[in-house]
Scaffold this motif. Structure first.
Motif, mmCIF file in Angstrom:
data_model
loop_
_atom_site.group_PDB
_atom_site.id
_atom_site.type_symbol
_atom_site.label_atom_id
_atom_site.label_comp_id
_atom_site.label_asym_id
_atom_site.label_seq_id
_atom_site.Cartn_x
_atom_site.Cartn_y
_atom_site.Cartn_z
ATOM 1 N N VAL A 8 9.260 -3.135 -1.346
ATOM 2 C CA VAL A 8 8.720 -3.113 0.014
ATOM 3 C C VAL A 8 9.394 -4.203 0.853
ATOM 4 C CG1 VAL A 8 6.637 -3.449 1.409
ATOM 5 C CG2 VAL A 8 6.521 -2.103 -0.689
ATOM 6 N N ALA A 9 9.654 -5.356 0.250
ATOM 7 C CA ALA A 9 10.343 -6.437 0.965
ATOM 8 C C ALA A 9 11.720 -5.982 1.447
ATOM 9 C CB ALA A 9 10.462 -7.670 0.075
ATOM 10 N N ASP A 10 12.412 -5.187 0.640
ATOM 11 C CA ASP A 10 13.713 -4.657 1.047
ATOM 12 C C ASP A 10 13.567 -3.695 2.224
ATOM 13 O OD1 ASP A 10 15.220 -6.019 -0.960
ATOM 14 O OD2 ASP A 10 14.660 -4.472 -2.417
ATOM 15 N N THR A 11 12.484 -2.916 2.215
ATOM 16 C CA THR A 11 12.206 -1.993 3.312
ATOM 17 C C THR A 11 11.978 -2.774 4.606
ATOM 18 O OG1 THR A 11 11.267 -0.383 1.783
ATOM 19 C CG2 THR A 11 10.687 -0.137 4.106
ATOM 20 N N LYS A 12 11.196 -3.840 4.526
ATOM 21 C CA LYS A 12 10.960 -4.684 5.710
ATOM 22 C C LYS A 12 12.260 -5.335 6.177
ATOM 23 C CE LYS A 12 6.126 -5.645 4.704
ATOM 24 N NZ LYS A 12 5.120 -6.690 4.412
ATOM 25 N N ARG A 13 13.099 -5.752 5.242
ATOM 26 C CA ARG A 13 14.380 -6.378 5.598
ATOM 27 C C ARG A 13 15.280 -5.380 6.328
ATOM 28 N NH1 ARG A 13 15.796 -8.215 0.718
ATOM 29 N NH2 ARG A 13 14.246 -9.323 0.857
ATOM 30 N N GLY A 15 14.189 -2.955 8.135
ATOM 31 C CA GLY A 15 13.589 -2.868 9.461
ATOM 32 C C GLY A 15 14.054 -4.006 10.356
ATOM 33 N N ALA A 16 14.108 -5.212 9.808
ATOM 34 C CA ALA A 16 14.573 -6.375 10.584
ATOM 35 C C ALA A 16 16.038 -6.215 10.969
ATOM 36 C CB ALA A 16 14.360 -7.656 9.780
ATOM 37 N N ASP A 17 16.857 -5.749 10.038
ATOM 38 C CA ASP A 17 18.278 -5.524 10.339
ATOM 39 C C ASP A 17 18.425 -4.473 11.438
ATOM 40 O OD1 ASP A 17 18.957 -7.359 8.370
ATOM 41 O OD2 ASP A 17 19.507 -5.818 6.893
ATOM 42 N N GLY A 32 7.964 10.957 6.418
ATOM 43 C CA GLY A 32 7.850 10.659 4.997
ATOM 44 C C GLY A 32 6.407 10.806 4.570
ATOM 45 N N PRO A 33 6.183 10.984 3.279
ATOM 46 C CA PRO A 33 4.813 11.172 2.786
ATOM 47 C C PRO A 33 3.985 9.900 2.922
ATOM 48 C CG PRO A 33 6.357 10.970 0.961
ATOM 49 C CD PRO A 33 7.177 11.010 2.211
ATOM 50 N N LEU A 34 2.687 10.045 2.732
ATOM 51 C CA LEU A 34 1.791 8.889 2.741
ATOM 52 C C LEU A 34 2.286 7.855 1.740
ATOM 53 C CD1 LEU A 34 -1.721 10.600 2.799
ATOM 54 C CD2 LEU A 34 -0.696 9.226 4.613
ATOM 55 N N GLY A 35 2.294 6.594 2.150
ATOM 56 C CA GLY A 35 2.705 5.517 1.260
ATOM 57 C C GLY A 35 4.195 5.370 1.085
ATOM 58 N N ALA A 36 4.981 6.102 1.871
ATOM 59 C CA ALA A 36 6.435 6.045 1.708
ATOM 60 C C ALA A 36 7.029 4.726 2.192
ATOM 61 C CB ALA A 36 7.095 7.211 2.441
ATOM 62 N N GLY A 37 6.403 4.108 3.187
ATOM 63 C CA GLY A 37 6.928 2.853 3.706
ATOM 64 C C GLY A 37 7.187 2.860 5.202
ATOM 65 N N LYS A 38 6.620 3.826 5.914
ATOM 66 C CA LYS A 38 6.830 3.908 7.360
ATOM 67 C C LYS A 38 6.313 2.658 8.074
ATOM 68 C CE LYS A 38 4.640 7.867 7.454
ATOM 69 N NZ LYS A 38 4.479 8.104 6.023
ATOM 70 N N THR A 39 5.118 2.243 7.724
ATOM 71 C CA THR A 39 4.544 1.057 8.370
ATOM 72 C C THR A 39 5.267 -0.209 7.914
ATOM 73 O OG1 THR A 39 2.401 2.142 8.657
ATOM 74 C CG2 THR A 39 2.424 -0.264 8.745
ATOM 75 N N ALA A 40 5.679 -0.284 6.661
ATOM 76 C CA ALA A 40 6.428 -1.453 6.175
ATOM 77 C C ALA A 40 7.743 -1.599 6.946
ATOM 78 C CB ALA A 40 6.701 -1.346 4.681
ATOM 79 N N LEU A 41 8.441 -0.506 7.175
ATOM 80 C CA LEU A 41 9.674 -0.561 7.956
ATOM 81 C C LEU A 41 9.371 -1.047 9.371
ATOM 82 C CD1 LEU A 41 12.768 0.219 7.802
ATOM 83 C CD2 LEU A 41 12.086 2.264 9.046
ATOM 84 N N THR A 42 8.289 -0.544 9.955
ATOM 85 C CA THR A 42 7.895 -0.949 11.302
ATOM 86 C C THR A 42 7.511 -2.426 11.340
ATOM 87 O OG1 THR A 42 7.136 1.313 11.710
ATOM 88 C CG2 THR A 42 6.401 -0.376 13.264
ATOM 89 N N GLN A 43 6.911 -2.926 10.280
ATOM 90 C CA GLN A 43 6.580 -4.354 10.210
ATOM 91 C C GLN A 43 7.847 -5.205 10.268
ATOM 92 O OE1 GLN A 43 4.296 -4.255 6.579
ATOM 93 N NE2 GLN A 43 2.348 -4.121 7.674
ATOM 94 N N GLY A 44 8.886 -4.779 9.585
ATOM 95 C CA GLY A 44 10.156 -5.492 9.639
ATOM 96 C C GLY A 44 10.768 -5.455 11.030
ATOM 97 N N ILE A 45 10.671 -4.299 11.674
ATOM 98 C CA ILE A 45 11.174 -4.165 13.048
ATOM 99 C C ILE A 45 10.410 -5.112 13.969
ATOM 100 C CG2 ILE A 45 11.299 -2.609 15.041
ATOM 101 C CD1 ILE A 45 11.816 -0.318 12.960
ATOM 102 N N GLY A 46 9.079 -5.067 13.889
ATOM 103 C CA GLY A 46 8.250 -5.898 14.758
ATOM 104 C C GLY A 46 8.462 -7.376 14.542
ATOM 105 N N ALA A 47 8.618 -7.780 13.283
ATOM 106 C CA ALA A 47 8.846 -9.202 12.985
ATOM 107 C C ALA A 47 10.145 -9.677 13.632
ATOM 108 C CB ALA A 47 8.872 -9.431 11.477
ATOM 109 N N GLU A 48 11.187 -8.882 13.514
ATOM 110 C CA GLU A 48 12.473 -9.279 14.099
ATOM 111 C C GLU A 48 12.447 -9.225 15.621
ATOM 112 O OE1 GLU A 48 16.252 -10.795 14.123
ATOM 113 O OE2 GLU A 48 14.940 -10.580 12.389
ATOM 114 N N LEU A 49 11.698 -8.280 16.191
ATOM 115 C CA LEU A 49 11.580 -8.211 17.650
ATOM 116 C C LEU A 49 10.731 -9.345 18.203
ATOM 117 C CD1 LEU A 49 11.097 -4.382 18.364
ATOM 118 C CD2 LEU A 49 13.167 -5.765 18.707
ATOM 119 N N GLY A 50 9.942 -9.981 17.338
ATOM 120 C CA GLY A 50 9.093 -11.084 17.779
ATOM 121 C C GLY A 50 7.904 -10.626 18.596
#
Length: 155
Positions: A8-13, A15-17, A32-50
């Motif tokens: 999941v950390a790689d997924t967030k990374r 997203g940040a990239d 993607g199916p439930l639990g695939a990582g859609k929100t985790a990717l978005t968390q990485g995007i949001g963190a990098e966007l500040g």
């Protein structure tokens, strides 16, 4: 282009990239199916966007706007799963903010593409070993050029 991400950390990374390539007016459509990582990717995007606030799944509220905190671009995070029609999408009035924000729509394929002339389709699949396979597909605009920067590590 496809990425195989073990955690999941790689997924967030990723997203940040990816966020370093984004600009106001960008539309990202996640499938993607439930639990695939859609929100985790978005968390990485949001963190990098500040952006402000924790990024959680918008399943029950349908859309959440995260204003800039340390960044400059708002993030609109939408869950289109429970939308019954295009009229309900229009009721969200997403097009009023899409030009000024990065808009990420989970479950939006076949529903939100008409909001912009170009968009990034992100297909996420979760393997049995918990790894995620993420495919990025640019539609229109300069997505091919931007995605090339992602693979070359120049973003």
């Amino acid at each position: 282009m496809t990425f195989l991400l073990p955690t999941v950390a790689d997924t967030k990374r990723l997203g940040a990239d990816l966020a370093r390539l984004l600009r106001p007016g960008d539309l990202l459509i996640l499938t993607g199916p439930l639990g695939a990582g859609k929100t985790a990717l978005t968390q990485g995007i949001g963190a990098e966007l500040g952006v402000a606030g924790p990024i959680t799944s918008p399943t029950f509220i349908i859309a959440r706007v995260h204003p800039p905190d340390t960044g400059t671009i708002p993030l609109v995070h939408v869950d289109a799963y429970r939308l019954g029609s295009l009229d309900e999408l229009d009721d969200l009035d997403l097009d009023a903010s899409i030009e000024d924000s990065v808009t990420v729509v989970e479950w939006g394929a076949g529903v939100v593409e008409q909001l912009t002339d170009s968009h990034l389709e992100i297909r996420i699949d979760r393997h049995d070993n918990d790894a995620r396979e993420i495919e990025l597909i640019g539609h229109g605009g300069d997505w091919d050029t931007r995605l090339k920067a992602l693979t070359e590590g120049t973003c």
